[in-house]
Scaffold this active site. Structure first.
Site, PDB file in Angstrom:
ATOM      1  N   HIS A   1       0.827  -1.196   0.000  1.00  0.00           N
ATOM      2  CA  HIS A   1       0.000   0.000   0.000  1.00  0.00           C
ATOM      3  C   HIS A   1       0.870   1.259   0.000  1.00  0.00           C
ATOM      4  O   HIS A   1       0.621   2.202  -0.743  1.00  0.00           O
ATOM      5  CB  HIS A   1      -0.881  -0.026   1.242  1.00  0.00           C
ATOM      6  CG  HIS A   1      -1.962   0.983   1.202  1.00  0.00           C
ATOM      7  ND1 HIS A   1      -3.105   0.809   0.457  1.00  0.00           N
ATOM      8  CD2 HIS A   1      -2.078   2.188   1.801  1.00  0.00           C
ATOM      9  CE1 HIS A   1      -3.890   1.863   0.613  1.00  0.00           C
ATOM     10  NE2 HIS A   1      -3.287   2.708   1.421  1.00  0.00           N
TER      11      HIS A   1
ATOM     12  N   GLU B   1      -1.938  -5.473  -4.870  1.00  0.00           N
ATOM     13  CA  GLU B   1      -2.648  -5.139  -3.650  1.00  0.00           C
ATOM     14  C   GLU B   1      -4.086  -5.659  -3.698  1.00  0.00           C
ATOM     15  O   GLU B   1      -4.626  -6.120  -2.709  1.00  0.00           O
ATOM     16  CB  GLU B   1      -2.645  -3.617  -3.504  1.00  0.00           C
ATOM     17  CG  GLU B   1      -3.072  -3.107  -2.172  1.00  0.00           C
ATOM     18  CD  GLU B   1      -3.213  -1.598  -2.211  1.00  0.00           C
ATOM     19  OE1 GLU B   1      -2.239  -0.918  -1.925  1.00  0.00           O
ATOM     20  OE2 GLU B   1      -4.304  -1.112  -2.537  1.00  0.00           O
TER      21      GLU B   1
ATOM     22  N   ASN C   1      27.745 -23.334  -0.111  1.00  0.00           N
ATOM     23  CA  ASN C   1      28.425 -24.580   0.183  1.00  0.00           C
ATOM     24  C   ASN C   1      27.569 -25.507   1.019  1.00  0.00           C
ATOM     25  O   ASN C   1      27.482 -26.699   0.762  1.00  0.00           O
ATOM     26  CB  ASN C   1      29.717 -24.280   0.954  1.00  0.00           C
ATOM     27  CG  ASN C   1      30.920 -24.498   0.073  1.00  0.00           C
ATOM     28  OD1 ASN C   1      30.813 -25.142  -0.958  1.00  0.00           O
ATOM     29  ND2 ASN C   1      32.053 -23.985   0.483  1.00  0.00           N
TER      30      ASN C   1
END
Lengths: 120, 716
Positions: B50, B72, B442
């Site tokens: 908003h 929205e 990793n």
């Protein structure tokens, strides 16, 4: 620098809850299991002490008296954990030099509110 | 500043704000994934969107406003329980979030790529609307009008003016109470004016330093009520005189009438009695002046009363502005860097001044230098404090990385973060990013096994990676832990042998073997699957951490998981150092590495082939003569000192001519020419203007250990 708070309680669950709440809010925590243990672990900068009253070896009131007698920790805020039924204990604690109190049972937010009140 | 410039500035601020909101949006979405029913989170998502939309339209980012509006609309349905949060919706929303970020970087230009992507997403979003049986509204005009009415202030709340007098007992300090903290807390309740009353402070020779003589008069305008004020003083109500009086209720909707006169206020406050007042009023001069001259009211009492008069007057002026006060401002990072540099220079100049002053015994100069030292120390600490940021902001970025990469590899991994509020210098956080990403990749790539493999091992299908940060004695500890396959030391050893990094007879503990992965040349660019691929580029990670003056350590238990521990200094700008002298030159050893200083006994130390050892309480410790290291000749002092340093449990001695003392020093980086110098990490400027080099303890330790390792036997 994060502030250091010492928590003193013989109940490990209360210690954990208090410790977790404080660490979560960014404080460094030192744990002790009773008054005697607290006095041996008291070193360096401690910005606040949170202590239970009923403990083996050395109770909270005696711990408050002993800490207030140490030049380095004379002015450290000490907050005691009391229950509703211990109104007279509150008075004794205040006279021994306690800064304030938290009434058990309490929620994490209430604990943090009191910590923010005395640790600035 | 012209109107355009102002607008440009506002636009810039919007860009910053939108980036922040998008970060928050991403966090909320990722959290939603694990708790899709959480309304608080859904509201957070909605609020972010908003704001992005509303402000976007204001600053001419129409494409963003239009696009966010579609998003929205969908989340409005979610908010009203007409649409469920699904993984599909979250995926799309995350994509949308990335697109909005893209649009921001385009700075409002219509890039065709963005345009087509946004059309694609909008089509899919409308698909969600149809699911919920809604038609999309498509236009934002009617909504904006509705929102405009929202923005006009709600009627101001009724505030009350309170007169608070707080007179603590003289012994209040002895209960560990800090009165100033209470005043600070009171100020947070509203608009508070404080006047300290110092008339009770005795002369210095009569004063007891642990007693509190000051008391305070406060005027507080607050809408929080009397109870809130009592709450502030709850712990000290028995140890102080406390009066809380209501002065008057201010209803801004009332027509303002004339405030109380000063005389009335003073009488009400009990600062003056009515007879005296009337006596005085017969004279035609300003009342305050008269009263203080006549000695009827102390000047502080008058000040407090005048403050009250003013506060009440202010409170009467109706206010329709927002009650939120500005608590933070944005500052460009470059300005902070500049400030840091300047403070560094100042600290150095101040040290030089102090040194000069001690040579001239002029008390006036000494006190001036001390004052300056106090101020510059405080300025330094504050400046460093400003640059501190919670590490949590980077943690959140990693959530996304883990989510996307684990999906890609078909693994189930949750990322748990702890200690996000731990603060670190901005620069450290920035430079930490790459090594952390590397380590996380990793962990995801080679650490955590596939769900099937985990199940076969009797582990939960979902792997877990934990990121934690904490402060420990002036350093920050960061851990990256996974509960994956772990690393077999034997495999690492075999590989190190093969690469010729260790000799076949090297006696290394498992722990030492694990650290070999950080050696350059340990890994090759090709993926090495047989040692679970760890160590691919670990030397790069280590270099990054070294550059931060940090330490990195790998721990692993096969089949239980792997943990990487990173220790970092809080800031890169200042270092606690031990100043030493070698052949008339000064050097600084980082204090964090120093264990102790001992004298070197030349007849007991063992001059080996390559390494030299001293006997430290029965332990053989290799040492390096800094004179040899820096090729300094000349006469040795009669007694040499050894500074024992410890890096990652490796102890070595550094032999110096003498130890001068401990200083905080400001670090200056060395120019490009000196970058590759072995054993030097930076430089600093001494109080007398000379320069001292800062030693790179890690490199020295490495060299000493290598010397010993190659020496045959190498025993004492």
């Amino acid at each position: 620098m994060s502030k250091r708070i010492m928590t003193v309680d013989d109940s490990s669950s209360v210690r954990q809850m208090v410790g977790f709440t404080l660490k979560d809010a960014g404080y460094e925590v030192v744990e002790a299991v009773d008054g005697k243990d607290a006095l041996t672990k008291l070193s360096g900068t401690v910005d606040m002490i949170i202590t239970d009253l009923n403990m083996p070896n050395m109770d909270g009131i005696e711990l408050i008296r002993q800490v207030r007698a140490l030049p380095n920790y004379k002015f450290v805020p000490i907050v005691m954990l009391t229950t509703e039924s211990q109104a007279e204990k509150k008075q004794v604690g205040k006279e021994a030099g306690a800064t304030g109190w938290i009434v058990k049972p309490f929620k994490p937010d209430q604990l943090l509110a009191v910590v923010k009140k005395v640790v600035r | 500043m012209s109107r355009e410039e102002q607008m440009e500035q506002a636009r810039k601020a919007y860009l910053d704000e939108a980036r922040e909101l998008l970060g928050d949006l991403e966090d909320a979405l990722l959290e939603l994934e694990s708790s899709p029913e959480d309304h608080e989170l859904i509201n957070r998502v909605f609020r972010s969107m908003h704001t992005i939309k509303g402000s976007g339209a204001m600053f001419g980012f129409d494409d963003i406003a239009m696009f966010t509006h579609e998003l929205e609309t969908v989340f409005d349905l979610v908010r009203n329980d007409e649409l469920r949060v699904t993984s599909e919706l979250l995926d799309l929303t995350l994509k949308s979030r990335d697109l909005i970020l893209e649009m921001l970087h385009q700075d409002g230009c219509h890039a065709s790529a963005c345009q087509s992507e946004s059309e694609r997403i909008v089509t899919r979003l409308r698909g969600f609307l149809e699911q919920a049986g809604k038609r999309s509204s498509g236009s934002t005009a009617d909504e904006s009008a509705a929102e405009a009415t929202e923005l006009t202030g709600s009627p101001a709340e009724v505030s009350t003016v309170y007169r608070v007098r707080f007179k603590p007992d003289a012994r209040i300090f002895l209960t560990g109470t800090n009165p100033l903290a209470l005043l600070e807390e009171l100020s947070e309740l509203g608009n508070c004016k404080i006047v300290a009353r110092t008339e009770n402070i005795p002369r210095l020779d009569k004063m007891d330093p642990v007693s509190c003589y000051t008391w305070w008069d406060m005027i507080l305008v607050t809408s929080r009520g009397k109870e809130a004020i009592h709450d502030v003083f709850i712990f000290v109500e028995d140890d102080c005189e406390l009066s809380i009086q209501e002065v008057e209720t201010v209803d801004p909707n009332e027509v303002a009438h004339v405030g109380k006169r000063l005389g009335e206020i003073l009488v009400e406050r009990g600062d003056v009695n009515i007879q005296d007042l009337q006596e005085i009023l017969k004279q035609q001069r300003p009342l305050g002046e008269l009263l203080t001259q006549a000695g009827l009211v102390s000047s502080q009492g008058l000040e407090a009363a005048l403050t009250e008069q003013e506060v009440v007057r202010e409170a009467r002026v109706p206010r329709v502005e927002h009650k939120e006060t500005v608590t933070s401002i944005r500052v460009e990072a470059a300005k902070l860097d500049k400030l840091g540099d300047l403070v560094g220079e100042l600290v150095i100049v101040q040290a030089r001044l102090t040194q000069l002053v001690t040579q001239r015994h002029d008390p006036a100069l000494v006190s001036l230098a001390e004052e300056l030292e106090r101020l510059s120390d405080e300025l330094r600490d504050n400046t460093l404090g400003i640059r501190m940021l919670p590490i949590g902001s980077t943690f959140n970025k990693f959530l996304r990385l883990v989510r996307d990469l684990s999906k890609e590899l078909g693994k189930e991994i949750e990322l748990v973060t702890q200690g996000g509020e731990t603060e670190l210098d901005k620069n450290v956080i920035e430079k930490l990013n790459d090594p952390m990403v590397h380590l996380l990749r990793n962990s995801i790539d080679h650490g955590v096994e596939s769900p099937e493999a985990r199940q076969a091992k009797g582990k939960s299908r979902k792997g877990r990676i934990t990121l934690s940060a904490e402060h420990a004695s002036g350093e920050v500890l960061i851990r990256i832990m996974d509960d994956g396959a772990g690393i077999e030391p034997a495999k690492i050893r075999a590989k190190a042998l093969e690469k010729g990094l260790i000799g076949s007879d090297a006696a290394l503990s498992d722990d030492e073997v694990l650290q070999l992965v950080f050696l350059p040349g340990f890994s090759t660019a090709e993926r090495v699957s047989n040692i679970s691929g760890r160590g691919v580029g670990m030397d790069v990670v280590k270099r990054g951490i070294d550059a931060l003056r940090g330490v990195i350590k790998l721990e692993s238990v096969p089949n239980k998981g792997t943990s990487v521990l990173i220790k970092l200094p809080l800031t890169l700008a200042i270092i606690d150092g031990l100043q030493v002298e070698v052949a008339r030159e000064q050097y600084v050893i980082p204090l964090s590495a120093v264990e102790e200083c001992v004298e070197l006994d030349r007849f007991k130390s063992n001059f080996g082939e390559n390494g030299e050892m001293i006997n430290l309480r029965g332990e053989a410790v290799p040492f390096i003569r800094l004179r040899n290291w820096f090729n300094q000749n000349g006469a040795l002092p009669t007694i040499e000192q050894v500074v024992i340093v410890n890096v990652q449990e490796q102890r070595i001695g550094l032999v110096v001519d003498k130890v001068i003392g401990q200083h905080q020093t400001v670090i200056k980086s060395l120019g490009r020419v000196y970058r590759e110098l072995d054993g030097i990490s930076g430089a600093t400027i001494n109080g007398d203007g000379t320069m001292a080099l800062i030693l790179d303890v890690q490199a020295l330790v490495g060299a000493a250990v290598r010397n010993v390792a190659y020496a045959e036997g190498g025993a004492c």
